[in-house]
Scaffold this active site. Structure first.
Site, PDB file in Angstrom:
ATOM      1  N   CYS A   1     -57.336   0.155  75.535  1.00  0.00           N
ATOM      2  CA  CYS A   1     -56.870   1.156  74.567  1.00  0.00           C
ATOM      3  C   CYS A   1     -58.006   1.730  73.734  1.00  0.00           C
ATOM      4  O   CYS A   1     -57.785   2.613  72.902  1.00  0.00           O
ATOM      5  CB  CYS A   1     -55.788   0.568  73.675  1.00  0.00           C
ATOM      6  SG  CYS A   1     -54.298   0.144  74.588  1.00  0.00           S
TER       7      CYS A   1
ATOM      8  N   CYS B   1     -43.913  -0.427  66.166  1.00  0.00           N
ATOM      9  CA  CYS B   1     -44.678  -0.143  67.390  1.00  0.00           C
ATOM     10  C   CYS B   1     -45.151   1.306  67.404  1.00  0.00           C
ATOM     11  O   CYS B   1     -44.444   2.200  66.934  1.00  0.00           O
ATOM     12  CB  CYS B   1     -43.800  -0.316  68.625  1.00  0.00           C
ATOM     13  SG  CYS B   1     -42.925  -1.877  68.727  1.00  0.00           S
ATOM     14  N   SER B   2     -46.308   1.526  68.007  1.00  0.00           N
ATOM     15  CA  SER B   2     -46.679   2.895  68.362  1.00  0.00           C
ATOM     16  C   SER B   2     -45.844   3.304  69.576  1.00  0.00           C
ATOM     17  O   SER B   2     -45.411   2.447  70.342  1.00  0.00           O
ATOM     18  CB  SER B   2     -48.170   2.983  68.689  1.00  0.00           C
ATOM     19  OG  SER B   2     -48.492   2.092  69.742  1.00  0.00           O
TER      20      SER B   2
ATOM     21  N   LYS C   1     -49.086   5.000  65.106  1.00  0.00           N
ATOM     22  CA  LYS C   1     -47.672   4.769  64.801  1.00  0.00           C
ATOM     23  C   LYS C   1     -46.847   6.054  64.858  1.00  0.00           C
ATOM     24  O   LYS C   1     -45.790   6.084  65.479  1.00  0.00           O
ATOM     25  CB  LYS C   1     -47.619   4.109  63.405  1.00  0.00           C
ATOM     26  CG  LYS C   1     -46.302   3.891  62.734  1.00  0.00           C
ATOM     27  CD  LYS C   1     -45.405   2.907  63.423  1.00  0.00           C
ATOM     28  CE  LYS C   1     -44.660   3.535  64.543  1.00  0.00           C
ATOM     29  NZ  LYS C   1     -43.241   3.525  64.486  1.00  0.00           N
TER      30      LYS C   1
ATOM     31  N   HIS D   1     -49.842   7.386  70.761  1.00  0.00           N
ATOM     32  CA  HIS D   1     -50.933   6.559  71.287  1.00  0.00           C
ATOM     33  C   HIS D   1     -51.066   6.733  72.802  1.00  0.00           C
ATOM     34  O   HIS D   1     -50.739   5.840  73.577  1.00  0.00           O
ATOM     35  CB  HIS D   1     -50.649   5.089  70.905  1.00  0.00           C
ATOM     36  CG  HIS D   1     -51.699   4.118  71.306  1.00  0.00           C
ATOM     37  ND1 HIS D   1     -53.025   4.445  71.497  1.00  0.00           N
ATOM     38  CD2 HIS D   1     -51.614   2.772  71.554  1.00  0.00           C
ATOM     39  CE1 HIS D   1     -53.702   3.359  71.836  1.00  0.00           C
ATOM     40  NE2 HIS D   1     -52.879   2.332  71.893  1.00  0.00           N
TER      41      HIS D   1
HETATM   42  C1  LIG Z   1     -54.299  -2.514  71.809  1.00  0.00           C
HETATM   43  C2  LIG Z   1     -53.141  -1.543  71.982  1.00  0.00           C
HETATM   44  O1  LIG Z   1     -53.286  -0.421  71.585  1.00  0.00           O
HETATM   45  S1  LIG Z   1     -51.708  -2.068  72.688  1.00  0.00           S
HETATM   46  C3  LIG Z   1     -50.515  -0.762  72.490  1.00  0.00           C
HETATM   47  C4  LIG Z   1     -50.105  -0.152  73.762  1.00  0.00           C
HETATM   48  N1  LIG Z   1     -48.882   0.615  73.578  1.00  0.00           N
HETATM   49  C5  LIG Z   1     -47.668   0.057  73.731  1.00  0.00           C
HETATM   50  O2  LIG Z   1     -47.558  -1.105  74.059  1.00  0.00           O
HETATM   51  C6  LIG Z   1     -46.467   0.938  73.473  1.00  0.00           C
HETATM   52  C7  LIG Z   1     -45.428   0.197  72.647  1.00  0.00           C
HETATM   53  N2  LIG Z   1     -44.225   1.018  72.498  1.00  0.00           N
HETATM   54  C8  LIG Z   1     -43.148   0.954  73.371  1.00  0.00           C
HETATM   55  O3  LIG Z   1     -43.182   0.217  74.346  1.00  0.00           O
HETATM   56  C9  LIG Z   1     -41.953   1.850  73.112  1.00  0.00           C
HETATM   57  O4  LIG Z   1     -42.347   2.945  72.335  1.00  0.00           O
HETATM   58  C10 LIG Z   1     -40.795   1.101  72.354  1.00  0.00           C
HETATM   59  C11 LIG Z   1     -40.363  -0.083  73.190  1.00  0.00           C
HETATM   60  C12 LIG Z   1     -41.265   0.670  70.985  1.00  0.00           C
HETATM   61  C13 LIG Z   1     -39.644   2.097  72.134  1.00  0.00           C
HETATM   62  O5  LIG Z   1     -39.219   2.557  73.365  1.00  0.00           O
HETATM   63  P1  LIG Z   1     -37.661   2.818  73.656  1.00  0.00           P
HETATM   64  O6  LIG Z   1     -36.843   1.730  73.055  1.00  0.00           O
HETATM   65  O7  LIG Z   1     -37.576   3.076  75.130  1.00  0.00           O
HETATM   66  O8  LIG Z   1     -37.358   4.123  72.818  1.00  0.00           O
HETATM   67  P2  LIG Z   1     -36.871   5.537  73.378  1.00  0.00           P
HETATM   68  O9  LIG Z   1     -38.026   6.247  74.014  1.00  0.00           O
HETATM   69  O10 LIG Z   1     -35.627   5.349  74.196  1.00  0.00           O
HETATM   70  O11 LIG Z   1     -36.499   6.310  72.048  1.00  0.00           O
HETATM   71  C14 LIG Z   1     -35.336   5.983  71.296  1.00  0.00           C
HETATM   72  C15 LIG Z   1     -35.479   6.544  69.906  1.00  0.00           C
HETATM   73  O12 LIG Z   1     -36.495   5.810  69.196  1.00  0.00           O
HETATM   74  C16 LIG Z   1     -37.542   6.679  68.798  1.00  0.00           C
HETATM   75  N3  LIG Z   1     -38.786   5.941  69.044  1.00  0.00           N
HETATM   76  C17 LIG Z   1     -39.324   5.608  70.236  1.00  0.00           C
HETATM   77  N4  LIG Z   1     -40.429   4.878  70.052  1.00  0.00           N
HETATM   78  C18 LIG Z   1     -40.567   4.758  68.722  1.00  0.00           C
HETATM   79  C19 LIG Z   1     -41.536   4.117  67.926  1.00  0.00           C
HETATM   80  N5  LIG Z   1     -42.568   3.456  68.480  1.00  0.00           N
HETATM   81  N6  LIG Z   1     -41.393   4.162  66.585  1.00  0.00           N
HETATM   82  C20 LIG Z   1     -40.348   4.828  66.029  1.00  0.00           C
HETATM   83  N7  LIG Z   1     -39.401   5.458  66.735  1.00  0.00           N
HETATM   84  C21 LIG Z   1     -39.528   5.421  68.072  1.00  0.00           C
HETATM   85  C22 LIG Z   1     -37.430   7.912  69.684  1.00  0.00           C
HETATM   86  O13 LIG Z   1     -37.963   9.035  69.045  1.00  0.00           O
HETATM   87  C23 LIG Z   1     -35.934   7.998  69.850  1.00  0.00           C
HETATM   88  O14 LIG Z   1     -35.389   8.559  68.666  1.00  0.00           O
HETATM   89  P3  LIG Z   1     -34.108   9.537  68.716  1.00  0.00           P
HETATM   90  O15 LIG Z   1     -33.007   8.700  69.302  1.00  0.00           O
HETATM   91  O16 LIG Z   1     -33.894   9.899  67.275  1.00  0.00           O
HETATM   92  O17 LIG Z   1     -34.505  10.659  69.606  1.00  0.00           O
END
Ligand SMILES: CC(=O)SCCNC(=O)CCNC(=O)[C@H](O)C(C)(C)COP(=O)(O)OP(=O)(O)OC[C@H]1O[C@@H](n2cnc3c(N)ncnc32)[C@H](O)[C@@H]1OP(=O)(O)O
Length: 394
Positions: free
Chosen positions: A92, A219-220, A338, A342
């Protein structure tokens, strides 16, 4: 001592480009790269023929056919056809890895002008595929099935932290709310909604636990996007003043989790110390910072790793208001990973771009009041690959 005094050369950010972040179904990895590279070349006021080297930061978390950077030549300009172009990967932190490679080319004298790009296309792949691809970058999890991807790894860090220092559930909620609030003012951000502290602190149908204790708002998101920068040893004809790189640091930690103190982020701390030492300044000389809040627990621990508070005291930075937009060291005024999003390979380059916008007074609604110096911190894995840059207004 400035970089010029240490290496005989300045490293200047003379132009930049930034795409919108989010679910960009209409864009391809290639179209994003072309868009931001073209914008960066144009804002720097240079001809493509002046570019000596190209570095592309891309992790390939969406498991695309790999972007071969030389294909830029086809779409940006024929003048880029024989320019050395290299894809750089460090999980990342791939974007900052590309930035530091470009910097080192300038300092080594092999280039006078470098195009640095960060790009990632993730949203087409689905959370599970992205999680699996990202976990390929983790020694302990590589090859294992996981339904929570990296969230599970940072949830473990949060559990260790709470066991050692007590509950931080509300503090994490406030960090999320701060960054969501800041993201509203960022036209490039993926999530531009002020969700409020209560919503971010509370588990609900709309804010479920992803991996205990981390809620969705901790989560991002999964994102598409790209950013690009022109690095030069001397000012170009660009419309805005350049931004100077004052210092940079890079430190990697052991891969196996068992070799690391889970809440110390020791290599992250080392990267901060190296960058600040090279710039010859302390934290008090910074006007703001963009840091790697891939999860809210990462931002909390960052307050400690950067030296803003002692270990276990990071909550003070939030509770005493230091890291809000009107605090003594605003953190993630762009909304951070956030809210801004990302797209992993793009993130490090994007952080440098939004910092450069602030330092040149061109950050629009995000703008702080006349900042002169900032830090950017980008992290790959659970504190494994760590990059910090100190940037100054010229
Ligand atoms: C060292 C590093 O950098 S490691 C980091 C690497 N990145 C990651 O691991 C990504 C982590 N994030 C994720 O896996 C996903 O974003 C999750 C699991 C947090 C959320 O995914 P899902 O549950 O599938 O959410 P989905 O895409 O269905 O969206 C549902 C709702 O939540 C919202 N939403 C999705 N992700 C987020 C988030 N991270 N924060 C706030 N809201 C969110 C969407 O906008 C949507 O809102 P709406 O219903 O008002 O339209």
């Amino acid at each position: 001592m400035s970089l010029k005094e240490q290496f005989g050369k300045d490293v200047l950010l003379t132009g930049w480009g930034h795409s919108r972040f989010g679910k960009l179904t209409e864009e391809t990895l290639e179209s994003l790269i072309v868009q931001v590279a073209t914008e960066a070349i144009s804002t720097a006021g240079i001809e493509p023929a002046q570019i000596d080297e190209i570095y592309l930061g891309q992790f390939n978390s969406g498991m695309m056919p790999l972007a071969f950077p030389s294909s830029l030549a086809l779409q940006v300009s024929d003048q880029l056809a024989n320019v050395p172009a290299t894809r750089v990967e460090n999980a990342c932190a791939s974007g900052s890895a590309a930035f530091q490679q470009g910097t080192k080319s300038l300092l080594a004298g092999t280039a006078k002008t470098v195009l640095v790009i960060g790009a990632e296309k993730m949203t087409h792949a689905g959370a599970e595929a992205v999680g699996a691809a990202l976990l390929g970058a983790d020694y302990d999890m590589a090859g294992q099935a996981s339904t929570t991807g990296f969230t599970g790894l940072f949830a473990d860090i949060a559990k260790h932290y709470e066991k050692r220092y007590g509950s931080v559930s509300d503090v994490l909620g406030t960090i999320a709310a701060k960054n969501h609030r800041n993201g509203v003012d960022n036209p490039y951000a993926q999530l531009r909604k002020d969700l409020g502290e209560e919503f971010c602190r509370t588990v609900s149908d709309r804010n479920p636990i992803v991996a205990d204790p981390l809620r969705r708002t901790d989560c991002s998101p999964v994102s598409d996007g790209a950013a690009a920068i022109i690095l030069s040893t001397s000012p170009t004809r660009g419309a805005t003043a350049p931004v100077r790189l004052a210092g940079f640091g890079h430190a990697n930690d052991f891969f196996p989790a068992a070799r690391r103190d889970p809440t110390a982020f020791a290599a992250t701390r080392a990267s901060w110390q190296r960058a600040l030492a090279m710039a010859g300044v302390g934290l008090e000389a910074l006007d703001f910072a963009e840091v790697h809040d891939c999860f809210t627990i990462a931002e909390l621990i960052m307050y400690e790793a950067m030296g803003l508070t002692d270990p276990g005291q990071g909550a003070r930075a939030i509770q005493e208001g230091w890291v809000f937009k009107d605090g003594k060291l605003p953190i993630n005024v762009s909304g951070g990973l956030k809210a801004k999003g990302h797209p992993v390979g793009a993130t490090g380059v994007s952080q440098h771009v939004v910092a450069a916008m602030q330092l040149t007074g061109t950050a629009g609604d995000m703008q702080l009041n006349g900042p002169r110096r900032a830090a950017v911190q980008n992290m790959g894995g659970v504190g494994i690959a760590n990059y910090v840059s100190v940037l100054e207004a010229v």
